[in-house]
Design a protein around this motif. Structure first.
Motif, PDB file in Angstrom:
ATOM      1  N   MET A  99       0.887  -1.276  -0.083  1.00 25.42           N
ATOM      2  CA  MET A  99       0.056  -0.055   0.036  1.00 25.42           C
ATOM      3  C   MET A  99       0.772   1.332  -0.118  1.00 25.42           C
ATOM      4  SD  MET A  99      -2.948  -1.090  -0.059  1.00 25.42           S
ATOM      5  CE  MET A  99      -4.102   0.418   0.570  1.00 25.42           C
ATOM      6  N   GLN A 100       0.764   2.023  -1.174  1.00 21.95           N
ATOM      7  CA  GLN A 100       1.497   3.411  -1.082  1.00 21.95           C
ATOM      8  C   GLN A 100       0.607   4.360  -2.214  1.00 21.95           C
ATOM      9  OE1 GLN A 100       5.462   2.450  -2.502  1.00 21.95           O
ATOM     10  NE2 GLN A 100       4.709   1.617  -4.334  1.00 21.95           N
ATOM     11  N   LEU A 101       1.178   5.654  -1.733  1.00 23.13           N
ATOM     12  CA  LEU A 101       0.586   6.571  -2.849  1.00 23.13           C
ATOM     13  C   LEU A 101       1.296   6.230  -4.337  1.00 23.13           C
ATOM     14  CD1 LEU A 101       0.632   9.855  -0.929  1.00 23.13           C
ATOM     15  CD2 LEU A 101      -1.362   8.370  -1.664  1.00 23.13           C
ATOM     16  N   LEU A 102       0.494   6.262  -5.294  1.00 22.80           N
ATOM     17  CA  LEU A 102       0.981   5.948  -6.695  1.00 22.80           C
ATOM     18  C   LEU A 102       1.387   7.139  -7.541  1.00 22.80           C
ATOM     19  CD1 LEU A 102      -1.827   3.551  -7.687  1.00 22.80           C
ATOM     20  CD2 LEU A 102       0.266   3.028  -6.723  1.00 22.80           C
ATOM     21  N   ARG A 103       2.504   7.015  -8.108  1.00 21.29           N
ATOM     22  CA  ARG A 103       3.080   7.958  -8.846  1.00 21.29           C
ATOM     23  C   ARG A 103       2.525   7.906 -10.230  1.00 21.29           C
ATOM     24  NH1 ARG A 103       6.686  11.499  -6.624  1.00 21.29           N
ATOM     25  NH2 ARG A 103       7.982  10.411  -5.104  1.00 21.29           N
ATOM     26  N   ALA A 104       1.163   8.405 -10.554  1.00 21.80           N
ATOM     27  CA  ALA A 104       0.448   8.342 -11.531  1.00 21.80           C
ATOM     28  C   ALA A 104       0.241   9.435 -12.412  1.00 21.80           C
ATOM     29  CB  ALA A 104      -1.080   7.641 -11.124  1.00 21.80           C
ATOM     30  N   ILE A 105       0.771  10.574 -11.946  1.00 20.59           N
ATOM     31  CA  ILE A 105       0.242  11.930 -12.708  1.00 20.59           C
ATOM     32  C   ILE A 105       1.561  12.256 -13.292  1.00 20.59           C
ATOM     33  CG2 ILE A 105      -0.329  14.152 -12.531  1.00 20.59           C
ATOM     34  CD1 ILE A 105      -2.195  12.454 -11.321  1.00 20.59           C
ATOM     35  N   GLY A 106       1.555  12.299 -14.770  1.00 24.37           N
ATOM     36  CA  GLY A 106       2.446  12.829 -15.637  1.00 24.37           C
ATOM     37  C   GLY A 106       2.311  14.102 -16.235  1.00 24.37           C
ATOM     38  N   PHE A 107       2.800  14.513 -17.359  1.00 30.13           N
ATOM     39  CA  PHE A 107       3.243  16.091 -17.687  1.00 30.13           C
ATOM     40  C   PHE A 107       1.761  16.736 -18.023  1.00 30.13           C
ATOM     41  CE2 PHE A 107       3.682  19.111 -21.315  1.00 30.13           C
ATOM     42  CZ  PHE A 107       4.113  20.164 -20.442  1.00 30.13           C
ATOM     43  N   PHE A 108       1.087  15.476 -18.822  1.00 28.83           N
ATOM     44  CA  PHE A 108      -0.505  15.947 -19.358  1.00 28.83           C
ATOM     45  C   PHE A 108      -1.225  16.227 -18.197  1.00 28.83           C
ATOM     46  CE2 PHE A 108      -4.681  14.921 -20.838  1.00 28.83           C
ATOM     47  CZ  PHE A 108      -4.847  15.912 -21.496  1.00 28.83           C
ATOM     48  N   ARG A 109      -1.428  15.183 -17.402  1.00 33.30           N
ATOM     49  CA  ARG A 109      -2.333  15.121 -16.249  1.00 33.30           C
ATOM     50  C   ARG A 109      -2.020  16.261 -15.175  1.00 33.30           C
ATOM     51  NH1 ARG A 109      -3.415   8.767 -14.839  1.00 33.30           N
ATOM     52  NH2 ARG A 109      -4.583   8.189 -16.602  1.00 33.30           N
ATOM     53  N   GLY A 110      -0.634  16.599 -15.389  1.00 36.70           N
ATOM     54  CA  GLY A 110      -0.213  17.608 -14.370  1.00 36.70           C
ATOM     55  C   GLY A 110      -0.554  19.231 -14.767  1.00 36.70           C
ATOM     56  N   ASN A 111      -0.638  19.325 -15.874  1.00 33.43           N
ATOM     57  CA  ASN A 111      -1.253  20.303 -16.731  1.00 33.43           C
ATOM     58  C   ASN A 111      -2.779  20.758 -16.443  1.00 33.43           C
ATOM     59  OD1 ASN A 111       1.275  20.943 -17.701  1.00 33.43           O
ATOM     60  ND2 ASN A 111       0.715  20.431 -20.012  1.00 33.43           N
ATOM     61  N   ILE A 112      -3.377  19.402 -16.614  1.00 33.03           N
ATOM     62  CA  ILE A 112      -5.020  19.688 -16.162  1.00 33.03           C
ATOM     63  C   ILE A 112      -5.181  19.726 -14.809  1.00 33.03           C
ATOM     64  CG2 ILE A 112      -7.012  17.879 -16.175  1.00 33.03           C
ATOM     65  CD1 ILE A 112      -6.319  18.695 -18.908  1.00 33.03           C
ATOM     66  N   LEU A 113      -4.360  19.356 -14.069  1.00 28.33           N
ATOM     67  CA  LEU A 113      -4.594  19.489 -12.420  1.00 28.33           C
ATOM     68  C   LEU A 113      -4.472  20.947 -12.077  1.00 28.33           C
ATOM     69  CD1 LEU A 113      -3.196  16.384 -10.684  1.00 28.33           C
ATOM     70  CD2 LEU A 113      -5.638  17.307 -10.857  1.00 28.33           C
ATOM     71  N   ILE A 114      -3.308  21.515 -12.796  1.00 28.18           N
ATOM     72  CA  ILE A 114      -2.953  23.134 -12.772  1.00 28.18           C
ATOM     73  C   ILE A 114      -4.269  23.866 -13.161  1.00 28.18           C
ATOM     74  CG2 ILE A 114      -1.477  25.001 -12.971  1.00 28.18           C
ATOM     75  CD1 ILE A 114       0.712  23.077 -13.071  1.00 28.18           C
ATOM     76  N   GLY A 124       4.230  13.619  -4.130  1.00 26.01           N
ATOM     77  CA  GLY A 124       4.582  12.221  -4.040  1.00 26.01           C
ATOM     78  C   GLY A 124       3.919  11.430  -5.100  1.00 26.01           C
ATOM     79  N   GLU A 125       3.094  11.838  -5.626  1.00 29.05           N
ATOM     80  CA  GLU A 125       2.056  11.185  -6.851  1.00 29.05           C
ATOM     81  C   GLU A 125       2.460  11.790  -8.298  1.00 29.05           C
ATOM     82  OE1 GLU A 125      -2.044  10.567  -4.984  1.00 29.05           O
ATOM     83  OE2 GLU A 125      -1.057  12.121  -3.685  1.00 29.05           O
ATOM     84  N   ILE A 126       3.717  12.664  -8.410  1.00 30.32           N
ATOM     85  CA  ILE A 126       3.902  12.971  -9.743  1.00 30.32           C
ATOM     86  C   ILE A 126       5.143  12.214 -10.217  1.00 30.32           C
ATOM     87  CG2 ILE A 126       4.776  14.946 -10.927  1.00 30.32           C
ATOM     88  CD1 ILE A 126       2.198  15.545  -9.896  1.00 30.32           C
ATOM     89  N   LYS A 127       4.897  11.836 -11.553  1.00 30.30           N
ATOM     90  CA  LYS A 127       6.159  11.174 -12.313  1.00 30.30           C
ATOM     91  C   LYS A 127       7.224  12.030 -12.755  1.00 30.30           C
ATOM     92  CE  LYS A 127       2.954   8.118 -14.571  1.00 30.30           C
ATOM     93  NZ  LYS A 127       2.670   7.630 -16.146  1.00 30.30           N
TER      94      LYS A 127
END
Length: 478
Positions: free
Chosen positions: A1-16, A223-226
């Motif tokens: 069980m751990q936080l997943l590094r599932a956010i790449g560049f595109f998803r990071g842009n969407i979150l911002i 902690g969840e950013i690639k």
């Protein structure tokens, strides 16, 4: 069980995009214009300068998330650089500001949704509060499904609100290109208007910066950013200039259709703008506003839960808040922020928190920059994948001092004393927290019962330190 590094560049842009573009662009134009003394040129200049200040501050804070790539990086950084008491103070402030902001946005969204059904009269309070609670808990459930589900939801909502904002911007450009005298006159005489004083300019900046708040979302979930050392600064440099251009064009469009007095008297500038241009599209604009607020709230829940998660891992909150569910989400931390917000919705009226939420944000950002300078001096060899130029750091400190001290010096109010008392009460709570015994057997029994009830377990992330209390808890539960 751990936080997943599932956010790449595109998803990071969407979150911002999602975290930055919220209710601010539909609410702040009124405040910026009001405190600019209805001066169109000053108002637009403040929007442009706010974009530059936000970019400088965001890039300065990117070093926090890249040096310590873990969730709740701001909190952990303050504890590492300035000590536990300052870190607890930041936690204390955010445990109040996050629920207050979420409650305000929930009530605002429910008002926008219900009001069309009560034409000619204000909507009753009970339905508004019930709908606000339903919206809030729905977002809580989305967050408990994990960060991947959140990013899919944000992708859809971002496309919807960007479509609405682009429509408003293009309409304003077309109106100015046609060159009708009524639309162009406000810009031709812009320099002839009254100039505001320094204190009013500071207030206008607070209003404008509210529309840009949310840029630290990637640092909160580092902690969840690639590849955070590369993707965090790259996403900020990519997204923030686009947001700045859109905000400027939207404000130009507002001013091309409405007079400054009409803008400051409007409860929802975008809706008033639509009534003058295409009244039949009012529902579309209302949908865009609702989507913006909804996606912004979702990002706030995501960011706040990670702060609670990290504070729990560091022993400043009960360890149950750092436990993860089957979707690798700190569901108990999400539940905590939802419960606190629900209490505010039930007990409080809809109030304008723009000024005080921005002051709190920039107070903490000033502390972050002081901590950054201290850590650079004490640990110069610490690995830093991204290192912000020192002028940006000093610029961020100067911005924080200007925004905080100018209202205190120019126009002191009783509310400033309340804010000081609030901060001091946080330090008092820290003293009580330190001197209380946090490791009683009764406390462990309650934690284990909650762990079984909600089916959560401690994380096993080798990149993050597990405190002694958590090891004790594991052995006790076994």
């Amino acid at each position: 069980m751990q936080l997943l590094r599932a956010i790449g560049f595109f998803r990071g842009n969407i979150l911002i995009f999602s975290a930055t573009i919220g209710a601010g662009i539909f609410v702040s134009p009124k405040g910026v214009l009001k405190y600019s003394s209805l001066n169109v040129a000053v108002s637009l200049s403040i929007w442009a300068v706010c974009a530059v200040l936000t970019l400088i501050s965001a890039l300065s804070h990117a070093e926090l998330g890249t040096t310590f790539p873990r969730s709740g990086a701001q909190y952990y950084f303050l504890k590492r650089s300035l000590g536990s008491s300052v870190a607890f103070l930041s936690l204390w402030i955010k445990l109040f500001t996050h629920p207050l902001r979420l409650a305000t946005e929930s009530l605002l969204l429910s008002t926008y949704t219900i009001q069309p059904f009560y034409a000619g009269c204000p909507a009753p309070e009970l339905p508004k509060r019930c709908l606000a609670l339903a919206i809030l808990w729905s977002l809580g459930l989305v967050n408990t499904r994990g960060v991947r589900t959140v990013t899919w939801f944000q992708t859809i909502s971002t496309l919807a609100k960007m479509t609405v904002l682009c429509f408003i911007s293009l309409t304003g450009i077309v109106l100015l290109a046609i060159g009708e005298k009524e639309n162009v006159a406000r810009f031709e005489n812009a320099l002839d208007a009254e100039l505001p004083d320094v204190s009013r300019i500071a207030e206008a900046f607070l209003q404008g910066l509210f529309a840009y708040s949310g840029t630290s979302i990637l640092i909160s979930i580092a902690g969840e950013i690639k590849n955070p050392g590369e993707n965090i600064p790259k996403s900020l440099i990519t997204v923030l200039p686009i947001v700045a251009v859109i905000y400027l064009l939207v404000n130009v469009s507002y001013l091309a259709v409405l007079t400054p007095k009409e803008i400051i008297s409007a409860d929802a500038v975008a809706v008033t703008w639509t009534d003058k241009i295409i009244p039949s599209m009012q529902w579309v604009i209302s949908f865009g506003i609702s989507t913006s607020i909804l996606s912004n709230m979702c990002c706030t829940v995501l960011s706040a839960s990670r702060m609670i998660y990290t504070a729990s891992q560091e022993g400043q909150l009960p360890s149950i808040f750092s436990m993860l569910n089957n979707h690798s989400c700190p569901s108990m931390a999400v539940g905590q922020i939802i419960i606190l917000t629900s209490i505010v919705i039930i007990t409080s009226d809809l109030i304008n928190l723009i000024r005080y939420s921005v002051l709190a944000i920039w107070f903490l950002r000033g502390l972050h920059m002081i901590g950054l300078l201290k850590l650079r001096y004490q640990e110069p060899s610490l690995p830093r994948p991204y290192k912000v130029p020192l002028p940006f750091v000093f610029g961020s400190i100067a911005i924080s001092l200007f925004l905080i001290l100018t209202p205190l010096i120019q126009a002191p109010k009783l509310e400033h004393i309340y804010g000081l008392v609030f901060i001091c009460s946080g330090l008092l709570c820290y003293w009580i927290h330190v001197h209380l015994n946090q490791h009683s057997v009764c406390f462990f029994k309650i934690t284990c019962s909650l762990q079984l009830l909600f089916n959560v377990s401690p994380p096993e992330d080798h990149d993050e330190r597990i405190s002694t209390s958590k090891k004790d808890l594991k052995s006790f539960c076994k």
